[in-house]
Design a protein around this motif. Structure first.
Motif, mmCIF file in Angstrom:
data_model
loop_
_atom_site.group_PDB
_atom_site.id
_atom_site.type_symbol
_atom_site.label_atom_id
_atom_site.label_comp_id
_atom_site.label_asym_id
_atom_site.label_seq_id
_atom_site.Cartn_x
_atom_site.Cartn_y
_atom_site.Cartn_z
ATOM 1 N N LYS A 10 -6.452 -6.849 2.236
ATOM 2 C CA LYS A 10 -5.484 -6.767 2.392
ATOM 3 C C LYS A 10 -5.212 -5.320 4.156
ATOM 4 O O LYS A 10 -4.488 -5.512 5.038
ATOM 5 C CB LYS A 10 -4.097 -5.900 1.320
ATOM 6 N N CYS A 61 -7.955 -0.235 -4.310
ATOM 7 C CA CYS A 61 -7.725 -0.198 -2.429
ATOM 8 C C CYS A 61 -7.584 1.837 -2.405
ATOM 9 O O CYS A 61 -6.869 1.403 -3.229
ATOM 10 C CB CYS A 61 -6.704 -0.929 -1.631
ATOM 11 N N CYS A 64 -3.355 0.909 -0.001
ATOM 12 C CA CYS A 64 -2.334 -0.072 -0.898
ATOM 13 C C CYS A 64 -2.402 -0.029 -2.406
ATOM 14 O O CYS A 64 -1.743 -0.105 -3.050
ATOM 15 C CB CYS A 64 -2.098 -1.255 0.129
#
Ligand SMILES: [Zn+2]
Length: 76
Positions: A10, A61, A64
């Protein structure tokens, strides 16, 4: 040899390995397992115990917070 670092799909920040913790009766701790198919309800146990389940590894992650889980086949 160290495993190659994963990158978030992402936001492309590095992902760190970990696992999803289950806290059951009396705070008994275990790692979330992956089970194939649909969950089967059991009157006594909540869910029927699956015949096959795989240990999971989850990466988080650092940017995020996205989680990505893997359930590799057991070594033969
Ligand atoms: Zn991310």
């Amino acid at each position: 040899m160290t495993a190659p670092e994963l990158e978030c799909c992402k936001c492309h920040a590095p992902m760190h390995p970990g696992y999803l913790l289950e806290e059951g009766h009396a705070n008994e701790r275990s790692i979330t397992a992956w089970v194939e198919g649909q969950p089967q309800k059991s009157f006594w146990m909540g869910l029927k115990t699956p015949r096959e389940k795989l240990a999971t590894r989850t990466y988080r992650c650092t940017g995020c917070g996205y989680l990505e889980s893997y359930a590799p086949a057991p070594a033969a």
